[in-house]
Every structure is written in structure tokens, then in C-alpha cells.
Write a protein that holds these residues in place. Structure first.
Motif, PDB file in Angstrom:
ATOM      1  N   VAL A  24     -49.412  62.367 100.523  1.00 25.62           N
ATOM      2  CA  VAL A  24     -49.053  61.923  99.176  1.00 25.62           C
ATOM      3  C   VAL A  24     -48.802  63.112  98.242  1.00 25.62           C
ATOM      4  O   VAL A  24     -48.116  62.978  97.235  1.00 25.62           O
ATOM      5  CB  VAL A  24     -50.171  61.013  98.612  1.00 25.62           C
ATOM      6  CG1 VAL A  24     -49.862  60.536  97.215  1.00 25.62           C
ATOM      7  CG2 VAL A  24     -50.416  59.834  99.540  1.00 25.62           C
ATOM      8  N   ARG A  25     -49.301  64.261  98.614  1.00 25.44           N
ATOM      9  CA  ARG A  25     -49.310  65.428  97.731  1.00 25.44           C
ATOM     10  C   ARG A  25     -47.938  65.783  97.152  1.00 25.44           C
ATOM     11  O   ARG A  25     -47.825  66.133  95.982  1.00 25.44           O
ATOM     12  CB  ARG A  25     -49.889  66.623  98.483  1.00 25.44           C
ATOM     13  CG  ARG A  25     -50.176  67.794  97.576  1.00 25.44           C
ATOM     14  CD  ARG A  25     -51.030  68.850  98.223  1.00 25.44           C
ATOM     15  NE  ARG A  25     -52.375  68.312  98.420  1.00 25.44           N
ATOM     16  CZ  ARG A  25     -53.044  68.380  99.569  1.00 25.44           C
ATOM     17  NH1 ARG A  25     -52.513  68.957 100.609  1.00 25.44           N
ATOM     18  NH2 ARG A  25     -54.252  67.876  99.664  1.00 25.44           N
ATOM     19  N   TYR A  62     -39.744  51.875  93.449  1.00 19.66           N
ATOM     20  CA  TYR A  62     -39.399  53.207  93.943  1.00 19.66           C
ATOM     21  C   TYR A  62     -40.630  53.901  94.540  1.00 19.66           C
ATOM     22  O   TYR A  62     -40.557  54.492  95.630  1.00 19.66           O
ATOM     23  CB  TYR A  62     -38.804  54.056  92.811  1.00 19.66           C
ATOM     24  CG  TYR A  62     -38.529  55.475  93.208  1.00 19.66           C
ATOM     25  CD1 TYR A  62     -37.474  55.783  94.068  1.00 19.66           C
ATOM     26  CD2 TYR A  62     -39.324  56.516  92.738  1.00 19.66           C
ATOM     27  CE1 TYR A  62     -37.222  57.095  94.447  1.00 19.66           C
ATOM     28  CE2 TYR A  62     -39.077  57.826  93.107  1.00 19.66           C
ATOM     29  CZ  TYR A  62     -38.026  58.111  93.960  1.00 19.66           C
ATOM     30  OH  TYR A  62     -37.786  59.409  94.334  1.00 19.66           O
ATOM     31  N   ALA A  63     -41.747  53.829  93.846  1.00 15.02           N
ATOM     32  CA  ALA A  63     -42.982  54.454  94.325  1.00 15.02           C
ATOM     33  C   ALA A  63     -43.400  53.854  95.668  1.00 15.02           C
ATOM     34  O   ALA A  63     -43.777  54.587  96.594  1.00 15.02           O
ATOM     35  CB  ALA A  63     -44.099  54.294  93.295  1.00 15.02           C
ATOM     36  N   GLU A  68     -44.035  54.029 101.510  1.00 18.52           N
ATOM     37  CA  GLU A  68     -43.751  53.446 102.822  1.00 18.52           C
ATOM     38  C   GLU A  68     -43.051  54.464 103.714  1.00 18.52           C
ATOM     39  O   GLU A  68     -43.340  54.547 104.910  1.00 18.52           O
ATOM     40  CB  GLU A  68     -42.905  52.178 102.686  1.00 18.52           C
ATOM     41  CG  GLU A  68     -43.698  50.996 102.177  1.00 18.52           C
ATOM     42  CD  GLU A  68     -42.868  49.739 102.003  1.00 18.52           C
ATOM     43  OE1 GLU A  68     -41.715  49.839 101.530  1.00 18.52           O
ATOM     44  OE2 GLU A  68     -43.374  48.666 102.359  1.00 18.52           O
ATOM     45  N   ASP A  69     -42.134  55.249 103.155  1.00 17.26           N
ATOM     46  CA  ASP A  69     -41.450  56.294 103.926  1.00 17.26           C
ATOM     47  C   ASP A  69     -42.441  57.341 104.445  1.00 17.26           C
ATOM     48  O   ASP A  69     -42.247  57.910 105.516  1.00 17.26           O
ATOM     49  CB  ASP A  69     -40.379  56.983 103.083  1.00 17.26           C
ATOM     50  CG  ASP A  69     -39.184  56.092 102.795  1.00 17.26           C
ATOM     51  OD1 ASP A  69     -39.035  55.041 103.466  1.00 17.26           O
ATOM     52  OD2 ASP A  69     -38.405  56.435 101.883  1.00 17.26           O
ATOM     53  N   LEU A  89     -53.257  50.408 101.048  1.00 11.77           N
ATOM     54  CA  LEU A  89     -53.216  51.815 101.422  1.00 11.77           C
ATOM     55  C   LEU A  89     -53.658  51.947 102.866  1.00 11.77           C
ATOM     56  O   LEU A  89     -54.641  51.334 103.279  1.00 11.77           O
ATOM     57  CB  LEU A  89     -54.137  52.609 100.491  1.00 11.77           C
ATOM     58  CG  LEU A  89     -53.923  54.098 100.405  1.00 11.77           C
ATOM     59  CD1 LEU A  89     -52.533  54.412  99.859  1.00 11.77           C
ATOM     60  CD2 LEU A  89     -54.968  54.729  99.528  1.00 11.77           C
ATOM     61  N   SER A  90     -52.952  52.742 103.655  1.00 14.44           N
ATOM     62  CA  SER A  90     -53.282  52.880 105.072  1.00 14.44           C
ATOM     63  C   SER A  90     -53.844  54.254 105.433  1.00 14.44           C
ATOM     64  O   SER A  90     -53.980  54.580 106.589  1.00 14.44           O
ATOM     65  CB  SER A  90     -52.045  52.594 105.923  1.00 14.44           C
ATOM     66  OG  SER A  90     -51.020  53.513 105.646  1.00 14.44           O
ATOM     67  N   ILE A  91     -54.170  55.057 104.431  1.00 12.99           N
ATOM     68  CA  ILE A  91     -54.751  56.379 104.719  1.00 12.99           C
ATOM     69  C   ILE A  91     -56.213  56.396 104.336  1.00 12.99           C
ATOM     70  O   ILE A  91     -56.679  55.591 103.608  1.00 12.99           O
ATOM     71  CB  ILE A  91     -54.005  57.535 103.999  1.00 12.99           C
ATOM     72  CG1 ILE A  91     -53.978  57.310 102.505  1.00 12.99           C
ATOM     73  CG2 ILE A  91     -52.637  57.698 104.576  1.00 12.99           C
ATOM     74  CD1 ILE A  91     -53.472  58.484 101.701  1.00 12.99           C
TER      75      ILE A  91
END
Length: 91
Positions: A24-25, A62-63, A68-69, A89-91
Motif C-alpha cells: 500500500v505504501r 479509484y482507490a 485491487e490491482d 482488506l486481505s493483508i
């Protein structure tokens, strides 16, 4: 546990947390905000995310696409309303 061991354990926990957010950084601030809101709430719809983040729906879309990308968000259809998608969230 001795003091040095406790400090090392705290550092390892901090490193794990930092590694968790690494994908995400480099994303835009809006994507980071959406990810953080999803971290606090298990599952939200796009409209709920817009309410929670105070971002316009277009910015939330957009976010979410950027998240997702980066493979940090999962989405599925809502059983209550098939027109809506639920994001988590999957992380």
C-alpha cells in the motif's frame, strides 16, 4: 523475558506490521485511507466507504481499483443486495 528480548520482540512485531502495509505504501493517499478504514471495519460497501472516509464516490472507486490491482482488497457480491459489492482488506 529480559529487557533486550522484549525490545527485540517489539521490533519484530513492528517489522511485521510494516511489511504488511508494504503493498500500500506507494499508492495514492485515497487508497491508503480506504485501506485503513477497511482495516478497522471487516467488510464495507463502496457507499459505506464513501461515508466513512468522507471521500467522493468516484475517488473511492479509484482507490478500490488501485487496491485491487495491488491485491490487498478482496471483493464479493452482497447476499443482501446483489447489486452491491462488499470489500475487505486481505493483508
Amino acid at each position: 523475558m529480559s529487557a533486550p528480548e522484549a525490545v527485540h520482540a517489539d521490533n519484530a512485531e513492528t517489522d511485521d506490521l510494516a511489511d504488511r502495509w508494504k503493498p500500500v505504501r506507494d499508492l495514492p493517499p485515497s487508497a491508503k485511507l480506504v485501506a485503513k478504514v477497511l482495516d478497522y471495519n471487516e467488510t464495507l460497501t463502496q457507499s459505506e466507504l464513501a461515508e466513512e472516509t468522507l471521500l467522493p464516490p468516484r475517488t473511492v472507486r479509484y482507490a478500490l481499483s488501485r487496491l485491487e490491482d495491488a491485491d490487498v482488497v478482496d471483493s464479493r457480491f452482497s447476499f443482501a443486495d446483489a447489486r452491491k459489492r462488499l470489500y475487505s482488506l486481505s493483508i
